[in-house]
Design an enzyme around this catalytic site. Structure first.
Site, short mmCIF file in Angstrom:
data_model
loop_
_atom_site.label_atom_id
_atom_site.label_comp_id
_atom_site.label_asym_id
_atom_site.label_seq_id
_atom_site.Cartn_x
_atom_site.Cartn_y
_atom_site.Cartn_z
N ARG A 142 9.21 -1.01 13.98
CA ARG A 142 7.85 -0.86 13.41
C ARG A 142 6.88 -1.10 14.56
O ARG A 142 6.92 -2.14 15.21
CB ARG A 142 7.63 -1.89 12.29
CG ARG A 142 6.16 -1.98 11.89
CD ARG A 142 5.94 -2.81 10.64
NE ARG A 142 6.33 -2.06 9.46
CZ ARG A 142 5.93 -2.38 8.22
NH1 ARG A 142 5.14 -3.41 8.02
NH2 ARG A 142 6.32 -1.65 7.19
N ARG A 193 12.64 -0.10 -2.28
CA ARG A 193 12.78 -0.09 -0.81
C ARG A 193 14.19 -0.51 -0.43
O ARG A 193 14.79 0.03 0.50
CB ARG A 193 11.75 -1.03 -0.16
CG ARG A 193 10.30 -0.60 -0.25
CD ARG A 193 10.01 0.69 0.51
NE ARG A 193 10.33 0.62 1.92
CZ ARG A 193 9.55 0.07 2.86
NH1 ARG A 193 8.38 -0.45 2.54
NH2 ARG A 193 9.92 0.06 4.14
N ASP A 253 -3.33 3.60 -0.71
CA ASP A 253 -2.86 2.67 0.32
C ASP A 253 -4.05 1.79 0.69
O ASP A 253 -5.20 2.12 0.35
CB ASP A 253 -2.36 3.48 1.54
CG ASP A 253 -1.80 2.62 2.66
OD1 ASP A 253 -1.47 1.45 2.42
OD2 ASP A 253 -1.69 3.13 3.79
N GLN A 278 9.25 4.39 3.38
CA GLN A 278 8.49 4.12 2.16
C GLN A 278 8.57 5.30 1.20
O GLN A 278 8.70 5.15 -0.02
CB GLN A 278 7.03 3.83 2.52
CG GLN A 278 6.14 3.58 1.33
CD GLN A 278 6.43 2.26 0.64
OE1 GLN A 278 6.52 1.23 1.30
NE2 GLN A 278 6.60 2.28 -0.67
N HIS A 283 5.24 6.71 7.77
CA HIS A 283 5.99 5.62 7.13
C HIS A 283 7.08 6.24 6.24
O HIS A 283 7.04 6.16 5.02
CB HIS A 283 5.02 4.77 6.29
CG HIS A 283 5.56 3.44 5.89
ND1 HIS A 283 6.77 2.94 6.35
CD2 HIS A 283 5.06 2.49 5.05
CE1 HIS A 283 6.98 1.75 5.82
NE2 HIS A 283 5.97 1.45 5.03
N CYS A 295 2.21 1.55 -1.82
CA CYS A 295 3.28 1.02 -0.95
C CYS A 295 3.22 -0.49 -0.82
O CYS A 295 4.22 -1.12 -0.50
CB CYS A 295 3.20 1.69 0.42
SG CYS A 295 1.64 1.40 1.29
N1 NVA Z 1 -1.32 1.99 6.05
C1 NVA Z 1 -0.75 0.67 6.01
C2 NVA Z 1 0.60 0.69 5.36
C3 NVA Z 1 1.22 -0.67 5.18
C4 NVA Z 1 2.59 -0.63 4.60
C5 NVA Z 1 -0.66 0.12 7.42
O1 NVA Z 1 -0.32 0.87 8.34
O2 NVA Z 1 -0.95 -1.06 7.61
N1 CP Z 2 5.10 -1.17 2.21
C1 CP Z 2 5.49 -1.83 3.30
O1 CP Z 2 5.95 -1.25 4.28
O2 CP Z 2 5.33 -3.17 3.21
P1 CP Z 2 5.50 -4.21 4.39
O3 CP Z 2 4.37 -3.97 5.36
O4 CP Z 2 5.42 -5.55 3.74
O5 CP Z 2 6.82 -3.99 5.06
#
Ligand code: NVA
Ligand code: CP
Length: 325
Positions: free
Chosen positions: A103, A307, A239, A133, A130, A279
């Protein structure tokens, strides 16, 4: 080497294959077969350059439930956080483990990582995509009788009549919107995206989605009006407005996103049996009202739980694909 970096790199049949694994694994799990050895005696390294609740736990538990184990590597603890190169990190970690989830920030960091890794790599979220997800999201849709492919029904689903997806995404044109664009354009379903002006999805990703749609028959529409986008939608999703790394934009974004909160009045304009997905993490009162996220149509906690099964589906698929080679 087969990786899982973005749905743009997957064929429709590969996406369906991952979903079939996820459904099979969840079905067996619900029948008390908790350990299914698709990743037996293997080790997954999980590199996190950003925070996570769901992704971290689902991959860690998922690796265990497939007969293997996982190591959590936050960039505070590994040398990557102190400036060791992506290239050297990829070479060293992949010489010791069987699969890597990462990540990070720019998607190009993952693409760079993959060039130097000799084990399958999974994108656990980048600024642009992502994909893990979206497997959980589509699994949740299937369980609620919303599927592009009527053969793809989970044996434990409650609904009998299958509806074609009409997905409405309201919010920031970010990694989640991009991932919905890839899923819709690969599988061939209808997707409407409503963003404030200036927050539309990236042009190169939109172009790709329109390109894939020519083959799949997907119908993709963009608007700046949440009301236009939501009409007749049977999946309504959003989101956070402030993604990780954008914390300093909070004050200005909150103003620019006024009118984009999914509340009960907006939900009434969608299909009356529409499901609400997010998500998570969610910020009640911003992108979604408390009533909607806690309401009957909300499936966000099933989605989060999925998930776990989606992650196992992805790891099982990658294990099988890379064995073939
Ligand atoms: N758009 C958000 C998704 C979190 C799961 C981010 O990138 O923080
Ligand atoms: N939806 C998601 O990816 O959650 P986290 O950021 O908690 O992993």
């Amino acid at each position: 080497m087969k990786h899982f970096l973005s749905l743009k790199d997957c064929t429709k049949s590969e996406i369906l294959e991952i979903l079939k694994y996820s459904i099979e694994i969840k079905h067996r799990f619900l029948n008390n077969e908790r350990i299914i050895p698709y990743f037996k005696d293997k080790v997954l390294a999980m590199i996190f350059e950003k925070s996570s609740t769901r992704t971290r736990i689902s991959f860690e538990v998922g690796a265990y439930q497939l007969g293997g184990s996982a190591i959590f590597l936050s960039n505070k603890e590994i040398q990557l956080g102190r400036g060791e190169s992506i290239q050297d990190t990829a070479r060293v970690i992949s010489s010791m483990v069987d699969m890597i989830m990462i990540r990070t920030f720019e998607h190009s960091r993952i693409e760079e990582f993959v060039k130097f890794a000799n084990v399958p790599v999974i994108n656990g979220l980048s600024n642009e995509f992502h994909p893990t997800q979206l497997i959980a999201d589509y699994l949740t849709m299937i369980e609620n009788g919303i599927s592009e492919d009527s053969n793809l029904i989970a044996p434990y689903s409650k609904r009998e009549s299958i509806k074609k997806p009409v997905v409405c995404y309201i919010g920031d044109g970010n990694n989640m919107a991009h991932s919905w664009l890839m899923l819709a354009s690969k599988l061939g379903f209808e997707l409407r995206i409503a963003t404030p002006k200036g927050f539309e999805p990236q042009k190169d990703i939109l172009d790709l989605a329109f390109h894939f749609s020519k083959e799949s028959g997907a119908k993709i529409e963009l608007t700046n009006s949440p009301k236009d986008a939501i009409s007749r939608a049977n999946v309504i999703t959003t989101d956070t407005w402030i993604s990780m790394g954008q914390e300093n934009q909070k004050a200005s974004k909150l103003k620019q996103f006024e009118g984009f909160c999914i509340d009960e009045n907006l939900m009434k304009l969608g299909d009356k049996e529409a499901i609400f997905l997010h998500c998570l993490p969610a910020y009640r009162g911003y992108e979604v009202s408390n009533e909607v996220i806690e309401g009957k149509q909300s499936k966000v906690f099933d989605e989060a739980e999925n998930r776990l099964h989606a992650q196992k589906g992805i790891m099982a698929f990658l294990g099988e694909q890379n064995c073939k080679k």
